[in-house]
Design a protein around this motif. Structure first.
Motif, short mmCIF file in Angstrom:
data_model
loop_
_atom_site.label_atom_id
_atom_site.label_comp_id
_atom_site.label_asym_id
_atom_site.label_seq_id
_atom_site.Cartn_x
_atom_site.Cartn_y
_atom_site.Cartn_z
N GLU A 166 40.00 43.11 34.85
CA GLU A 166 41.41 43.31 35.16
C GLU A 166 41.74 44.78 35.39
OE1 GLU A 166 45.87 42.11 33.51
OE2 GLU A 166 44.10 41.74 32.25
N VAL A 167 41.20 45.65 34.54
CA VAL A 167 41.45 47.09 34.71
C VAL A 167 40.86 47.57 36.04
CG1 VAL A 167 40.90 49.38 33.83
CG2 VAL A 167 41.60 47.59 32.25
N MET A 168 39.63 47.15 36.34
CA MET A 168 39.01 47.56 37.60
C MET A 168 39.81 47.06 38.79
SD MET A 168 34.93 47.23 36.85
CE MET A 168 34.56 47.85 38.50
N GLY A 169 40.32 45.82 38.68
CA GLY A 169 41.12 45.27 39.76
C GLY A 169 42.39 46.06 39.99
N LYS A 170 43.00 46.54 38.90
CA LYS A 170 44.23 47.34 39.03
C LYS A 170 43.95 48.64 39.77
CE LYS A 170 47.07 44.64 36.71
NZ LYS A 170 46.17 43.51 36.53
N TRP A 171 42.70 49.13 39.67
CA TRP A 171 42.31 50.36 40.36
C TRP A 171 41.68 50.08 41.72
CZ3 TRP A 171 39.88 52.98 35.43
CH2 TRP A 171 40.91 53.43 34.63
N GLY A 172 41.75 48.83 42.17
CA GLY A 172 41.25 48.48 43.49
C GLY A 172 39.75 48.32 43.57
N MET A 173 39.07 48.13 42.44
CA MET A 173 37.62 47.96 42.42
C MET A 173 37.30 46.51 42.04
SD MET A 173 36.33 51.56 40.69
CE MET A 173 37.28 51.36 39.18
#
Length: 287
Positions: free
Chosen positions: A260-267
């Protein structure tokens, strides 16, 4: 919402990670840092084989190492810590992490301490602020709210031993500095005004905590510490103008938390690994 259960540990604690049976590293590791740079990996716990074998690590690690480190291979110092960290993390029911290795050349940036509490990595409000929106997902039962960190070369991170008192000082100084700038109400991390306020807070805290008792990890030690408002350990980078430093930071978490954190940063790629501060020529050599 509760912290991952680690009932026997306080807000921070130094933990030895080397055992008598560990293969000792060279008596005087000859490590030379070529540039300030970092390597990061996010995913399942990395597979480890022997204390001197780094072939199981991602290709980006080798690119980063070749561009950054000379002398003793860093793996000889890194493996004992990772072996300990893996067992510690698994004992809490987790098997994923976000790990960053940061190599630094001497710098005067931390001659003035930067006392702070790390943000709660998986707090939904923090992630919503990061993306500039609102948190809409359902409430978690638990979330991970602690870190492990060590220094393989150079001085250890400074931790205030009186965590409750230091947190109160941190809060009061922030309140006082913000009160002196009533016209500034923005909370964005990209706002220049916020950056100026942060620098004022840093200087005021350095003065207020100049006599605070601190502890730092030594050789073969790492630090467990909690993060987030109300429970986080107050700490600062040490002075780094006297030599080079290699710092390792581990944020453990459940796979869904980290994704989820990576997704929030576009990864979206999983697992993911990358470098910062490595010239493009080294990547071309890798290809």
């Amino acid at each position: 919402m509760t912290i991952t259960s680690i009932p026997h540990l306080p807000d921070f604690k130094l933990l030895p990670y080397k055992l008598p049976t560990d293969t000792p590293p060279p008596a005087s590791p000859t490590i030379k840092i070529l540039r300030t740079s970092s390597w990061t990996y996010c995913g399942p716990l990395l597979p480890l084989t022997t204390p001197t074998d780094d072939t199981s690590l991602p290709a980006s690690y080798h690119t980063w190492h070749r561009a950054t480190i000379r002398g003793t291979p860093l793996i000889t110092l890194l493996t004992p810590f990772l072996l300990f960290a893996h067992e510690f993390i698994k004992s809490t029911g987790l098997n994923h992490y976000w790990i960053t290795i940061r190599a630094s050349l001497p710098t005067k940036d931390f001659n003035t301490p930067r006392w702070h509490v790390d943000d709660d990595f998986f707090d939904r409000a923090s992630m919503a602020n990061l993306r500039g929106g609102q948190s809409t997902s359902s409430t978690r039962v638990t979330r991970t709210q602690w870190k492990l960190a060590t220094t393989l070369l150079g001085p250890g991170t400074m931790f205030a031993t009186n965590t409750a008192g230091a947190r109160n000082t941190l809060k009061s100084v922030k309140t006082a500095v913000k009160a002196s700038s009533p016209s500034h109400t923005c909370t964005s991390v990209i706002c220049l005004g916020c950056a100026n306020l942060a620098e004022c807070v840093r200087k005021a805290l350095a003065d207020e905590l100049k006599n605070v008792e601190v502890v730092q990890s030594g050789e073969g030690e790492c630090c467990f510490f909690k993060v987030g408002e109300g429970v986080g350990a107050v700490h600062s980078e040490p002075r780094m103008d006297g030599g080079e430093r290699v710092f390792v930071n581990i944020v453990p978490g459940r796979e869904e938390e980290l994704r989820e954190v990576m997704g929030k940063w576009g990864m979206e790629e999983w697992p993911r690994d990358w470098c910062l501060g490595v010239p493009g020529g080294f990547w071309e050599e890798e290809g």
